[in-house]
Design a protein around this motif. Structure first.
Motif, mmCIF file in Angstrom:
data_model
loop_
_atom_site.group_PDB
_atom_site.id
_atom_site.type_symbol
_atom_site.label_atom_id
_atom_site.label_comp_id
_atom_site.label_asym_id
_atom_site.label_seq_id
_atom_site.Cartn_x
_atom_site.Cartn_y
_atom_site.Cartn_z
ATOM 1 N N LEU A 36 0.837 -1.205 0.000
ATOM 2 C CA LEU A 36 0.000 0.000 0.000
ATOM 3 C C LEU A 36 0.875 1.260 0.000
ATOM 4 O O LEU A 36 0.555 2.244 -0.680
ATOM 5 N N THR A 39 2.204 1.825 -3.525
ATOM 6 C CA THR A 39 1.158 2.395 -4.381
ATOM 7 C C THR A 39 0.939 3.862 -4.051
ATOM 8 O O THR A 39 0.889 4.714 -4.948
ATOM 9 N N PHE A 40 0.833 4.191 -2.757
ATOM 10 C CA PHE A 40 0.549 5.565 -2.346
ATOM 11 C C PHE A 40 1.720 6.496 -2.662
ATOM 12 O O PHE A 40 1.550 7.508 -3.352
ATOM 13 N N TYR A 41 2.902 6.188 -2.142
ATOM 14 C CA TYR A 41 4.040 7.092 -2.310
ATOM 15 C C TYR A 41 4.583 7.071 -3.742
ATOM 16 O O TYR A 41 4.987 8.114 -4.269
ATOM 17 N N VAL A 44 0.532 7.276 -6.418
ATOM 18 C CA VAL A 44 -0.362 8.404 -6.142
ATOM 19 C C VAL A 44 0.433 9.699 -6.013
ATOM 20 O O VAL A 44 0.145 10.682 -6.697
ATOM 21 N N HIS A 113 -6.927 11.031 -7.831
ATOM 22 C CA HIS A 113 -6.701 9.735 -7.190
ATOM 23 C C HIS A 113 -7.666 9.502 -6.027
ATOM 24 O O HIS A 113 -7.543 8.496 -5.324
ATOM 25 N N ILE A 115 -8.032 11.180 -3.169
ATOM 26 C CA ILE A 115 -7.493 11.401 -1.820
ATOM 27 C C ILE A 115 -8.493 12.214 -1.006
ATOM 28 O O ILE A 115 -9.012 13.226 -1.468
ATOM 29 N N ASP A 139 -1.708 9.208 4.704
ATOM 30 C CA ASP A 139 -1.346 8.062 3.884
ATOM 31 C C ASP A 139 -2.175 6.862 4.361
ATOM 32 O O ASP A 139 -2.924 6.979 5.340
ATOM 33 N N PRO A 140 -2.097 5.714 3.694
ATOM 34 C CA PRO A 140 -2.930 4.565 4.100
ATOM 35 C C PRO A 140 -2.662 4.053 5.521
ATOM 36 O O PRO A 140 -3.500 3.358 6.091
#
Length: 172
Positions: A36, A39-41, A44, A113, A115, A139-140
């Motif tokens: 995760l 994917t996020f850093y 996204v 995305h 957010i 963040d997640p």
């Protein structure tokens, strides 16, 4: 040794090398899931990934090293808030100071995305030396991030006393 040479050596020690920018900082923080986080850093936020292992990942945040360290899923950093120009700012947080154009493009990317913002992108300290665009989100793993853009970048470190409203329901 001449005074000029001594000055150059002093300046070099402050910025890492003559002609180089400021020395990058390093910030390590907990995440619950490395996939995760990647994917996020990576996808996204669009940060370049550096070294990694099965327990951590490095990313470049504006040329600075941030490191996601895997922790157990029950780890939680307590959230506190502090009033800043009418917003309850989450503490702790980290992020980046950008240009105004980068800020607007980045906030649009985050919206695309999906957010969810803690504090929506907006202008604060209007008319003050610290006038800036700012936004906060998580963040997640629940880490708070702030991205900002000074309307006058030369004022990023301007020294002045900011007036603020009294605490309402801020956690201290």
């Amino acid at each position: 040794m001449t005074a000029f040479r001594m000055l150059l050596l002093l300046l070099a020690s402050l910025v890492g090398a003559v002609g180089a920018g400021p020395t990058p900082f390093h910030h390590a923080f907990p995440v619950h899931d490395l996939n995760l986080a990647r994917t996020f850093y990576g996808e996204v936020l669009g940060l370049a990934e550096g070294r990694s292992s099965d327990r951590w990942q490095d990313y470049s945040l504006g040329g600075n090293q941030i490191v996601c360290h895997l922790v157990s899923s029950d780890y939680r950093c307590p959230d506190f808030t502090n009033p800043v120009d009418g917003d309850e700012v989450p503490v702790p947080h980290f992020g980046l100071a950008m240009t105004v154009d980068e800020f607007h493009a980045f906030s649009q990317r985050l919206k695309e995305h999906g957010i969810k913002f803690i504090i929506e992108p907006h202008l604060r300290f209007k008319g003050e030396p610290g006038e800036q665009y700012t936004m906060f989100f998580k963040d997640p793993s629940g880490n708070n991030l702030e991205f900002k853009a000074m309307t006058h970048p030369e004022n990023l470190f301007a020294a002045y006393k900011v007036k603020h409203a009294e605490h309402s329901d801020a956690k201290l």
